[in-house]
Design an enzyme around this catalytic site. Structure first.
Site, PDB file in Angstrom:
ATOM      1  N   TYR A  91      30.524  21.823  54.375  1.00 32.04           N
ATOM      2  CA  TYR A  91      31.696  22.728  53.955  1.00 32.04           C
ATOM      3  C   TYR A  91      32.874  22.091  54.650  1.00 32.04           C
ATOM      4  CZ  TYR A  91      28.462  26.042  52.579  1.00 32.04           C
ATOM      5  OH  TYR A  91      27.320  26.716  51.802  1.00 32.04           O
TER       6      TYR A  91
ATOM      7  N   LYS B  30      24.585  25.182  58.747  1.00 28.63           N
ATOM      8  CA  LYS B  30      23.384  24.656  58.116  1.00 28.63           C
ATOM      9  C   LYS B  30      23.278  22.682  58.858  1.00 28.63           C
ATOM     10  CE  LYS B  30      24.004  28.077  54.529  1.00 28.63           C
ATOM     11  NZ  LYS B  30      25.931  27.804  54.793  1.00 28.63           N
TER      12      LYS B  30
ATOM     13  N   GLN C 289      37.603  44.768  49.877  1.00 27.34           N
ATOM     14  CA  GLN C 289      36.437  45.755  49.034  1.00 27.34           C
ATOM     15  C   GLN C 289      34.986  45.359  49.370  1.00 27.34           C
ATOM     16  OE1 GLN C 289      36.150  44.772  44.848  1.00 27.34           O
ATOM     17  NE2 GLN C 289      38.628  45.018  44.909  1.00 27.34           N
TER      18      GLN C 289
HETATM   19  P1  A2P Z   1      38.888  35.695  45.310  1.00 27.75           P
HETATM   20  O1  A2P Z   1      38.851  34.227  46.725  1.00 27.75           O
HETATM   21  O2  A2P Z   1      39.681  35.203  44.542  1.00 27.75           O
HETATM   22  O3  A2P Z   1      38.718  36.437  46.005  1.00 27.75           O
HETATM   23  P2  A2P Z   1      30.067  33.985  45.419  1.00 27.75           P
HETATM   24  O4  A2P Z   1      31.203  34.709  46.407  1.00 27.75           O
HETATM   25  O5  A2P Z   1      29.398  34.545  43.928  1.00 27.75           O
HETATM   26  O6  A2P Z   1      30.799  32.456  45.051  1.00 27.75           O
HETATM   27  O7  A2P Z   1      32.170  34.085  44.253  1.00 27.75           O
HETATM   28  C1  A2P Z   1      33.309  33.763  44.631  1.00 27.75           C
HETATM   29  C2  A2P Z   1      34.043  34.335  44.079  1.00 27.75           C
HETATM   30  O8  A2P Z   1      34.619  35.385  43.915  1.00 27.75           O
HETATM   31  C3  A2P Z   1      35.494  33.479  44.162  1.00 27.75           C
HETATM   32  O9  A2P Z   1      36.508  32.776  43.553  1.00 27.75           O
HETATM   33  C4  A2P Z   1      36.599  34.921  44.810  1.00 27.75           C
HETATM   34  O10 A2P Z   1      37.970  34.653  44.538  1.00 27.75           O
HETATM   35  C5  A2P Z   1      36.008  35.946  43.787  1.00 27.75           C
HETATM   36  N1  A2P Z   1      35.632  37.078  44.605  1.00 27.75           N
HETATM   37  C6  A2P Z   1      35.190  37.316  45.053  1.00 27.75           C
HETATM   38  N2  A2P Z   1      35.434  38.593  45.987  1.00 27.75           N
HETATM   39  C7  A2P Z   1      35.849  39.095  44.572  1.00 27.75           C
HETATM   40  C8  A2P Z   1      36.119  40.778  44.378  1.00 27.75           C
HETATM   41  N3  A2P Z   1      36.177  41.856  44.787  1.00 27.75           N
HETATM   42  N4  A2P Z   1      36.607  41.040  42.940  1.00 27.75           N
HETATM   43  C9  A2P Z   1      37.001  39.974  42.068  1.00 27.75           C
HETATM   44  N5  A2P Z   1      36.929  38.544  42.115  1.00 27.75           N
HETATM   45  C10 A2P Z   1      35.979  38.268  43.436  1.00 27.75           C
END
Ligand code: A2P
Length: 359
Positions: free
Chosen positions: A92, A121, A315
């Protein structure tokens, strides 16, 4: 079980307040109690690993967090609201940022090393027994810690080792893989890390059941964790059941359906916008993201959502004060449609020809 945990968290935070007021005069105690209370910020829930360690049910995912300042701010916010589990990886390219933030929290005494469950990892370019220790030591140096809590073999296939090139390709543009990836030999080196105290536990990621079965037949330390893509549209029920039977805790990456991948040109489904998910969210007065995450942890699976937005990351860990009913769990279980979002064949062109390609 969940109600019992909420009760425990509630009682612990009330006790914490009492102890704090009783010991105001003692500076050391105040620091210790402040740290204790900050661990309770949003409550947490843990799953038991097969080696006696506990892994927090929600972790902070760091893949695709490439803006250093943004990640640093987000990590601060995450630790502030109660995240105690960070999921990192050599590939990463941001372990140094995580290290910087953790070091700040440790040296100011706001947290102790043992308060954090830290995963990283083995990279795909390090899939040789003699490289395992070297790569973990590089990660430890970047993360500024003496050990990690969990070291995972990131993927079951390996690339040719070319010094200074973590992504070697052939003339035709395909990935230059090493067809002789030897899981048993690599796992032996992984086991040595535990003996050396460099990692408290070891596991795998993106392995299939057959690959894990082979490991289990040929190991001294069984893997304690499997990290896989897992969300409402890809629930991998057979693999999860297999892990349960073998005392392997599953961790879900892309638990929200990885909408951030769309920035890289990958088509992603709008899981959070699914009408059924939205309806359930409304019913519990939660967001769709909270329902999707709660669904996962209520099945006994760890989730590592990614967010660099302080409001959203808060959240995502605020999911321990409610329980989804059996009926709504079934509705969410039924969303499964075997839809894999992360496409390894586009990340590693030609990798499907590797003998250990898992899908
Ligand atoms: P952001 O960083 O702008 O919050 P995953 O963990 O499934 O890969 O998803 C990550 C993505 O989901 C990121 O693009 C993140 O954007 C968005 N994301 C993370 N938490 C939330 C949330 N509570 N509501 C909406 N989008 C979210």
């Amino acid at each position: 079980m969940v109600y019992y945990l909420s009760l425990l968290i509630h009682t612990r935070s009330r006790l914490g307040g009492l102890v704090q007021s009783l010991t105001k005069s003692n500076n050391n105690s105040v620091t210790a109690i402040r740290r204790y209370l900050s661990n309770q910020t949003l409550g947490n829930m843990y799953f038991d690993l097969n080696n006696g360690l506990k892994i927090p049910a929600i972790g902070y995912g760091t893949w695709l967090s490439n803006d250093e300042q943004e990640l640093e701010n987000a990590l601060d916010a995450a630790l502030e609201v109660g995240y105690r589990h960070i999921d990192a990886a050599f590939v990463y390219l941001n372990e140094h940022v995580i290290g910087r933030v953790l070091n700040k929290w440790f040296t100011t005494g706001k947290l102790k090393r043992e308060d954090i469950f830290l995963t990283t990892k083995l990279p795909v370019c390090g899939m040789r027994p003699e490289l395992v220790q070297k790569y973990l030591k590089e990660s430890l140096a970047s993360l500024q810690v003496d050990y990690v809590d969990l070291y995972l073999v990131h993927v079951p296939f390996g690339l040719k080792h070319v010094e200074g090139n973590t992504y070697p390709t052939r003339e035709d543009g395909t990935i230059d893989f090493d067809a002789n990836t030897n899981h048993a030999a690599i796992w032996k080196s992984m086991e040595e890390l535990v003996g050396l105290g460099l990692s408290k536990s070891i596991g795998v990621s993106n392995f299939n059941a057959d690959q894990i079965s082979r490991l289990l037949k040929n190991c001294k330390i069984p893997p304690c964790n499997l990290q896989i893509e897992h969300h409402a549209y890809l629930q991998q029920k057979d693999l999860v059941q297999f892990c349960k039977e073998n005392k392997i805790v599953v961790t879900a990456y892309s638990p929200l359906g990885s909408p951030g991948l769309s920035k890289l040109g990958t088509q992603t489904p709008d899981l959070m916008g699914h009408e059924g998910v939205k309806e359930i969210a409304e019913k519990y007065n939660k967001t769709s993201a909270q329902i999707l995450l709660r669904h996962i942890i209520q099945k006994g699976i760890v989730a590592i959502p990614k967010s660099t937005n302080p409001e959203r990351l808060k959240q995502n860990i605020d999911i321990f004060d409610f329980k989804i009913s059996d009926e709504d769990m079934k509705t969410l279980n039924d969303l499964d449609r075997n839809l894999r979002i992360l496409n390894f064949k586009s990340l590693f062109k030609g990798i499907e020809n590797h003998p250990e390609y898992p899908f």
